[in-house]
Design a protein around this motif. Sequence first.
Motif, short mmCIF file in Angstrom:
data_model
loop_
_atom_site.label_atom_id
_atom_site.label_comp_id
_atom_site.label_asym_id
_atom_site.label_seq_id
_atom_site.Cartn_x
_atom_site.Cartn_y
_atom_site.Cartn_z
N THR A 1 0.82 -1.21 0.00
CA THR A 1 0.00 0.00 0.00
C THR A 1 0.85 1.26 0.00
OG1 THR A 1 -1.81 -1.13 1.13
CG2 THR A 1 -1.78 1.27 1.25
N ALA A 2 1.81 1.33 0.92
CA ALA A 2 2.60 2.56 1.07
C ALA A 2 3.31 2.92 -0.23
CB ALA A 2 3.61 2.39 2.20
N MET B 1 10.25 4.14 9.98
CA MET B 1 10.02 4.43 11.39
C MET B 1 8.99 5.54 11.58
SD MET B 1 13.80 4.20 13.09
CE MET B 1 14.66 2.62 13.24
N ASN B 2 9.09 6.61 10.79
CA ASN B 2 8.25 7.79 11.00
C ASN B 2 7.10 7.91 10.02
OD1 ASN B 2 9.89 9.37 13.11
ND2 ASN B 2 11.43 8.89 11.56
N GLY B 3 7.15 7.13 8.95
CA GLY B 3 6.26 7.35 7.83
C GLY B 3 6.94 8.25 6.81
N LYS C 1 -0.25 -6.53 19.53
CA LYS C 1 -0.17 -7.45 18.40
C LYS C 1 0.11 -6.70 17.11
CE LYS C 1 -3.67 -10.54 20.42
NZ LYS C 1 -5.02 -11.11 20.23
N THR C 2 0.85 -7.35 16.20
CA THR C 2 0.96 -6.86 14.84
C THR C 2 -0.10 -7.54 13.97
OG1 THR C 2 2.61 -8.54 14.28
CG2 THR C 2 3.43 -6.39 15.01
N PHE C 3 -0.35 -6.96 12.82
CA PHE C 3 -1.42 -7.42 11.94
C PHE C 3 -1.21 -8.85 11.47
CE2 PHE C 3 -2.94 -7.62 7.41
CZ PHE C 3 -4.28 -7.72 7.72
N ASP C 4 -2.28 -9.61 11.51
CA ASP C 4 -2.31 -10.96 10.96
C ASP C 4 -3.63 -11.10 10.21
OD1 ASP C 4 -2.46 -13.64 10.37
OD2 ASP C 4 -1.86 -14.33 12.37
N MET C 5 -3.54 -11.23 8.88
CA MET C 5 -4.75 -11.29 8.07
C MET C 5 -5.63 -12.48 8.41
SD MET C 5 -5.15 -10.68 3.94
CE MET C 5 -3.41 -10.34 3.87
N LEU D 1 0.92 5.11 6.38
CA LEU D 1 0.84 3.87 5.62
C LEU D 1 2.00 2.93 5.92
CD1 LEU D 1 -0.54 5.16 2.20
CD2 LEU D 1 -1.78 4.27 4.18
N GLU D 2 3.17 3.48 6.22
CA GLU D 2 4.29 2.62 6.60
C GLU D 2 4.02 1.92 7.93
OE1 GLU D 2 5.59 4.98 3.35
OE2 GLU D 2 4.67 5.65 5.22
N HIS D 3 3.32 2.56 8.84
CA HIS D 3 3.01 1.94 10.13
C HIS D 3 1.94 0.86 9.97
CE1 HIS D 3 4.54 5.69 12.52
NE2 HIS D 3 5.50 5.06 11.85
N GLU D 4 0.95 1.14 9.13
CA GLU D 4 -0.03 0.10 8.81
C GLU D 4 0.68 -1.13 8.26
OE1 GLU D 4 -2.10 -0.88 4.79
OE2 GLU D 4 -2.77 1.08 5.50
#
Length: 502
Positions: free
Chosen positions: A179-180, A231-233, A399-403, A487-490
Motif C-alpha cells: 500500500t505505502a 520508522m516515522n512514515g 499485536k501486529t497485523f495478521d490477516m 501507511l508505513e506503520h499500517e
Amino acid sequence: MHRRGFLAAGLATVLASPRALAQMKMDDMSTMPGMEMSGHKMDAVTQGATMLPEGEALRALPLLANEAARPSVFKAKLTAEATIARFAEGLETPILAYNGMSPGPLIEAFEGDRVEVSFANRINSEASTVHWHGMPVPADQDGNPMDPVAAGADRVYAFDLPEGSAGSYWYHPHPHGRTAEQVYRGLAGAFVVKSKADPVPAEYGDTVLMLTDLRLAADGSIPGNTMTDLMNGRVGDQVLVNGQRNPRLAVAKGDRRRLRLYNATNARFLKLAFEGAAMTIVGTDGGLIEAPVAVDEILLSPGERIELVVAFDRPGPATLGTLDYDRGWMGAGRPADAGLMLLTVDVSEMPGAAMPPLPARLRPIAPLSAPAVSRRLVFTEIMAMNATGMEMGFLINGKTFDMARIDIVAKAGETELWEIVNQADMDHPFHVHGTQFQVIEHERDGKVSKPPFVAWKDTVNVARGETVRLLLRQEQPGRRMYHCHILEHEQLGMMGVLDVRA
C-alpha cells in the motif's frame, strides 16, 4: 525499549511479520522492496531533492467519464498502471497512475446512485485493490487487503450510495505489504458524493484540492523508502496541490470559494492557515457539519479531509500555507513542516458579483445511541535487538497485523464505544473501514475535552499520550480493517481485522 532509546542505540527497522514483533536479519534487508541501502547501511537522507516549478494556474482534476446510459447510475473504467510523469523540465519520472494521471481522475456521483467501476490492474507483478476510503460500501466491495486483484486481472466494484452519504471521500490501493509504495508512487484519487439538496450556495463553486507530497532524486526518479521513512512514515520534499507546486488561483474581491482539502500523503501532518483570507469549516470526512465554524487554522492528519468556505475580501495575494506541528519524530531529519506555500490566491481589486450568505444551519446530525459494547485499543511501539537481528513492532493491543486473525467481532447495527489510547512516541491517525463515526471525547494529561462540533469522521488523529473516544456503528456485515493511516506503520503491523456479523 521506547523509540528514542532505540534510536540512541543505533538500531534499524524491518518489515512486519504475523508475529508480535517484526524481525529480519540485517543480511536479508537488501531484498526488501523499495528499501534504500548502501551495503548494510540504510540511507535516511533525502537524495538530491529536485524542486518543481511553481506558480502555474491551478488545474482542476479531470472528471472520470460516466459511461452509463441510464440515470442514477455511475459506470466507469479505472486502470492502475505504470507511466511517465514530467514534474520538471528535462526530467522523466516513472510513477504509478490511475488512467494515466496522478492524482487520479475525480469521481463525482450523487446520493442514491448505483456505482459500477471496472478496475484493471496493469501494475507489473504486483497485486492491487481499490479501497473506497470512508465510503459505506459492502465489505466485499471495500478493496481491503484480503481481496486483492492480481497483476493483469480485472474486477468490477459495484455498490449503492445511500441517502445522506454526501461527502468528500477518496480512493487508493490497499494491497497487503504494498500500500505505502503504491500510494507514494502516485495512486490516489478523490471521490465526491454530492447531495441533491446542497445548502452551500452553488455560487461558491466546489473545488477539490488533493494534497500529496513528492520526493524526487536528481535524476527524476522517486527513491524508495529509507529506515527513517519506515520508522516515522514517508514525508516527501514538497507538497503538491492537484499535482502542482504552489499553483495560483484568480478570484474577484468578495468571492467565496468552497474548497475540499484532502490529505492524501503517506505520513505528512498538515497544519494549515490562510494568510489574507477567512476560513470557515462546513464539512469533514463524512460530509457537512451541523453549522459553520470559523477557524484560524486546521490540522489534517494523513487520510483526513475537510470542507472549507474561504472568504476573499482583501485584495492581493492570499496564501494557503503550513504551520509547525510536532507530531513526534524519531531520529534526525525531521522535516521542516512550517512555511510551505501550498496555494496562492490572487484577489483582484475589483469586486465580483454579490455572493449569497452561508446558511446558519447546514444539516442535522443525530447523535448515535448509547453504546452496547465498549472496546479499548492501545497503540504502542516495541523495539529491541537480539542475537540474530533487530526488531520493531507497531502494535495494537500488543499485536501486529495478521490477516488470518479476527481481532474484533461486532454486531451489525449495534453502537459501540471505542477508546483509542496512544501510548506511543508519535501521533497516529486512526481509520476504520466501512463506516463513519462520531468523536465524543479527547483526554490528555488528565484533561478531558469535547470536540468543538459534531461531525461524521472515518479518520481521527490520536496524538501521542492522548486517548480519543468515539462512537461507531457498522451497518453491513463482513470483515473490515482498522489501522493507523501512516501507511508505513499500517504495513509494519498497526492494523487489525473487524468481523461484523448480522
